[in-house]
Design a protein around this motif. Structure first.
Motif, PDB file in Angstrom:
ATOM      1  N   PRO A 265       0.720  -1.191   0.017  1.00 29.15           N
ATOM      2  CA  PRO A 265       0.127  -0.136   0.079  1.00 29.15           C
ATOM      3  C   PRO A 265       0.759   1.348  -0.029  1.00 29.15           C
ATOM      4  O   PRO A 265       0.388   2.241  -0.500  1.00 29.15           O
ATOM      5  N   THR A 266       1.874   1.176   0.698  1.00 28.60           N
ATOM      6  CA  THR A 266       2.986   2.556   0.594  1.00 28.60           C
ATOM      7  C   THR A 266       3.602   2.809  -0.549  1.00 28.60           C
ATOM      8  O   THR A 266       4.274   3.799  -0.718  1.00 28.60           O
ATOM      9  N   SER A 267       3.713   1.911  -1.522  1.00 31.47           N
ATOM     10  CA  SER A 267       4.710   1.888  -2.545  1.00 31.47           C
ATOM     11  C   SER A 267       3.901   2.913  -3.738  1.00 31.47           C
ATOM     12  O   SER A 267       2.784   2.518  -3.883  1.00 31.47           O
ATOM     13  N   LEU A 268       4.751   3.569  -4.568  1.00 28.47           N
ATOM     14  CA  LEU A 268       4.043   4.434  -5.611  1.00 28.47           C
ATOM     15  C   LEU A 268       4.199   3.450  -6.450  1.00 28.47           C
ATOM     16  O   LEU A 268       3.559   3.265  -7.587  1.00 28.47           O
ATOM     17  N   ILE A 269       5.318   2.882  -6.822  1.00 31.00           N
ATOM     18  CA  ILE A 269       5.844   2.025  -7.658  1.00 31.00           C
ATOM     19  C   ILE A 269       6.239   0.200  -7.238  1.00 31.00           C
ATOM     20  O   ILE A 269       6.973   0.506  -6.229  1.00 31.00           O
TER      21      ILE A 269
ATOM     22  N   GLY B   4      -0.842   1.346  -7.019  1.00 32.22           N
ATOM     23  CA  GLY B   4      -1.610   0.389  -6.837  1.00 32.22           C
ATOM     24  C   GLY B   4      -2.302  -0.267  -7.821  1.00 32.22           C
ATOM     25  O   GLY B   4      -3.202  -1.408  -7.571  1.00 32.22           O
ATOM     26  N   HIS B   5      -2.471   0.203  -9.004  1.00 39.11           N
ATOM     27  CA  HIS B   5      -3.025  -0.225 -10.117  1.00 39.11           C
ATOM     28  C   HIS B   5      -1.998  -1.305 -10.978  1.00 39.11           C
ATOM     29  O   HIS B   5      -1.033  -0.840 -11.269  1.00 39.11           O
ATOM     30  N   ASP B   6      -2.713  -2.324 -11.351  1.00 43.94           N
ATOM     31  CA  ASP B   6      -2.020  -3.528 -12.200  1.00 43.94           C
ATOM     32  C   ASP B   6      -1.937  -2.797 -13.494  1.00 43.94           C
ATOM     33  O   ASP B   6      -2.989  -2.787 -14.081  1.00 43.94           O
TER      34      ASP B   6
END
Ligand SMILES: Nc1ncnc2c1ncn2[C@@H]1O[C@H](COP(=O)(O)OP(=O)(O)OP(=O)(O)O)[C@@H](O)[C@H]1O
Ligand SMILES: [Mg+2]
Lengths: 245, 415
Positions: A5-9, A73-75
């Motif tokens: 959740p905390t990742s941008l990438i 968060g989007h694939d």
């Protein structure tokens, strides 16, 4: 599969295979990478190691052929081409080694360009672009064509264009590759400020000195990604002074 | 967005001015041809048919084609018999034409340049077939006809040409008709709602050195006959049947009647010409010409369209990198599609507008030279520009799709 959740990438076992006819070339192999919002990351590697391939994937210009890439968060694999275009337009700013300004548009119009694809009105576009040119100190040059300004100035225009939509992520592929050391230092200063302002910056370079300005460094060799502590130099690797495409 | 695309298209076309202009050439020529055909064609139709327009569908001419016995195959007695009753014949009139010499009159009243005029000598039945509208003065009276008075009717253009004014009622005009001199008095100015049938003389006079007075100049037939003597016969009759449906039938009956009266006449001695048929033929010929030029224009537009497609393909290739950059900063495939389509469409729309201008200028020059009116139909102009744009849209589609399908990364890599 979901992202942290905390990742941008968030790259998970991401791979890229280029196919042309019967030949295929594995440019990225099982790359794992997490980038948090606000990070300042440098991707280092020799020519042909897969840096641009990786940047294209991170920048949503391309999709991995295996594994997963999550952006906010989007694939990305599940997004349509137009969905990717939207992401690039609103969330990501690109700065290229070769500036990539449109030669027939003047400086201001070049900076306006991403806003056109957001449907922003002409007047508002003008204002936003001018404000951004102000930030990089080129407002007085707004009516000049890209051919009429220096390389360092071009790169600052490119940065203004990348930032005009206020994206969370700035991607710079060898932004100093075509600049003399003074202009390069100038650009690095600008990137530092952008980072200070809270944006995520990912810098691609084969120059260890440039990479040293980042908070984090990852190395890529033959499509393999490894993270090293800042300042460390991998055994056997020499700085590459080769030209890049 | 569309507006932005059009603005972008305009700029990109302006940077390649010469190329854009050359590319438009096919479109310009095609549209100009269409506009010229319509403007000149309609004007020409008006000019050719205009003089016949007012003529009813029940009128016809009878000509004596047998030159040897031309003067005896329609006699004054024949006319009297016809008038006393031929089934379905409404009116019949004998018409004689003469080439007359006259002098223009200078403003101070002195004699000016000598010129030719075609003089139509008409009998009282003439106006039953072809109406004359009185502009000033009066028309011929019964006594003018009976006594063969030296009175003249002029059309406005004739009055203008000879006297320099249309206020000519009461003025004298001297005419020289082969061996005779006529001291005429202008009694009226008339407008012919139909054209007169004079042509042979016109051509003769026009080929001469002297200027021909335009329009019509009428005298009573009796006046001519007082000068020349009563003729043995007439070479041409004008007639009207009781209705358009029996014109051909009555025309046939008339020539049959004359053949019975003149046993020496052959099958081909008389020729009848039904005015409505001429109109139809002229209409058909003009139709063919229009269709032919329309085909030429169509081919030109298709060739022009292919030229546009070709140049747009070149342009897309040249701008591959630009397209890559636009994609990188967020242009969707449809944005690129719109941009290229807008460019092709703006190109051909401008071509269309230039074509319209060229066509109108060309039509203006031609109609001025030939001397008929030009018909400008705004709907045709709008349609032409619209059609030109549609050509751009159609032929721009393929290059636009090629551009839109470019892979952003490949495009960015392009030199
Ligand atoms: N479209 C492609 N088709 C086939 N192979 C490709 C393609 N793009 C890149 N490659 C190959 O993938 C490898 C990585 O290319 P990439 O452009 O990512 O390298 P790079 O690290 O950016 O190099 P440089 O520092 O020279 O820019 C190279 O060997 C290249 O030849
Ligand atoms: Mg590269």
């Amino acid at each position: 599969m979901t992202s942290t959740p905390t990742s941008l990438i968030s790259l998970r076992q991401a791979g890229k295979v280029y196919r042309s006819g019967r030949l295929h070339f594995e440019a990225l192999r099982e790359v794992n990478l997490e980038v948090a919002p606000g990070d300042y990351l440098a991707i280092l590697g020799p020519s042909g190691s897969g840096k641009s391939t990786l940047m294209n994937i991170i920048g949503c210009l391309d999709r991995p052929t295996s594994g997963h890439y999550f952006f906010e968060g989007h694939d990305v694999s599940e997004l349509t081409d137009d969905g990717l275009a939207m992401l690039r337009n609103r969330r990501i700013g690109f700065v290229f080694q070769s500036f990539n300004l449109l030669p027939r548009l003047d400086i201001l119009e070049n900076v306006e360009l991403p806003l056109i694809y957001q449907g922003v009105s002409r007047r508002e576009r003008r204002e936003l672009a001018l404000a951004q040119l102000e930030v990089v100190g080129l407002a007085d040059w707004r009516r000049h064509l890209p051919t009429e300004i220096s390389g360092g100035q071009k790169q600052r225009v490119a940065i203004a264009r990348a930032l005009v939509t206020r994206p969370g992520l700035l991607l710079a592929d060898e932004p100093t590759g075509n600049l003399d050391s003074r202009s390069a230092a100038d650009i690095m200063e600008v990137l530092e400020e952008i980072h200070q302002a809270g944006r995520t910056v990912i810098l691609i370079t084969h120059d260890a000195q440039v990479a040293a300005r980042a908070r984090r460094q990852v190395h890529i060799i033959d499509g393999h990604l490894t993270e090293r502590p800042v300042g460390a130099r991998p055994v056997g690797e020499r700085p590459v002074a080769e030209e890049t495409a | 967005m569309i507006l932005d695309a059009v603005r972008m298209a305009w700029r990109s076309l302006r940077t390649n001015r010469i190329r854009s202009l050359l590319t438009m050439l096919g479109i310009i020529v095609g549209i100009a041809a269409v506009i010229a055909v319509v403007s000149i064609g309609e004007g020409g139709k008006d000019a050719i048919l205009g003089q016949f327009r007012q003529i009813g569908a029940n009128q016809f001419l009878l000509e004596v084609t047998d030159r040897r016995s031309q003067s005896t195959l329609v006699t004054p007695e024949d006319l009297e018999l016809l008038r006393s009753g031929l089934d379905g014949l409404e009116a019949v009139s004998a018409l004689r034409q003469r080439l007359g010499l006259t002098h223009k009159t200078r403003p101070d009243g002195s004699k000016g340049a000598e010129s030719y005029a075609i003089i139509a000598a008409i009998d009282p039945w003439y106006t039953e077939i072809l109406e004359l509208e009185t502009i000033a003065g009066r028309q011929f009276t019964d006594s003018d006809h009976r006594q063969g008075r030296p009175v003249l009717l002029l059309s406005e253009s004739t009055a203008q040409a000879i006297f320099g004014t249309t206020e000519v009622v009461g003025r004298d005009l001297e005419l020289t008709l082969s061996n005779y001199r006529l001291q005429g008095l202008v009694v009226g100015v008339v407008r012919t709602l139909s054209g007169s049938m004079q042509s042979e003389f016109g051509q003769m006079a026009d080929s001469g050195m002297m200027e021909r007075v335009p329009g019509e100049l009428f005298i009573p037939l009796a006046t001519l006959e007082r000068l020349e003597g009563r003729p043995d016969g007439y070479a041409m009759l004008m007639a009207a049947s009781s209705g358009p449906e029996n014109t051909a039938e009555v025309a046939g009956r008339l020539s049959a009647f004359l053949r019975r009266r003149h046993p020496e006449a052959t099958e081909s001695s008389y020729r009848t010409v039904i005015i409505a048929d001429i109109l139809q033929q002229v209409d058909t010929v003009i139709g063919y010409i229009t269709a032919f030029i329309a085909v030429v224009a169509g081919i030109s537009l298709v060739v022009g369209g292919i030229g546009v497609m070709n140049i747009m393909l070149v342009s897309v290739t040249e701008r591959t990198r630009e397209i890559g950059i636009r994609r990188a900063v967020g242009a969707r495939t449809r944005d690129i599609l719109t941009q290229i389509l807008a460019e092709a469409t703006v190109l051909t729309a401008i071509g269309g507008i230039l074509g319209v201008v060229l066509g109108l200028v060309f039509s203006y020059i031609v109609t001025r030279i030939v001397g008929f009116g030009m018909v400008v139909d705004p709907r045709v102009i709008a349609l032409a520009v619209l059609f030109a744009s549609a050509v751009g849209l159609f032929f721009g589609l393929y290059p636009a799709r090629r551009a839109a399908r470019l892979d952003p990364i490949e495009a960015l890599r392009h030199e």
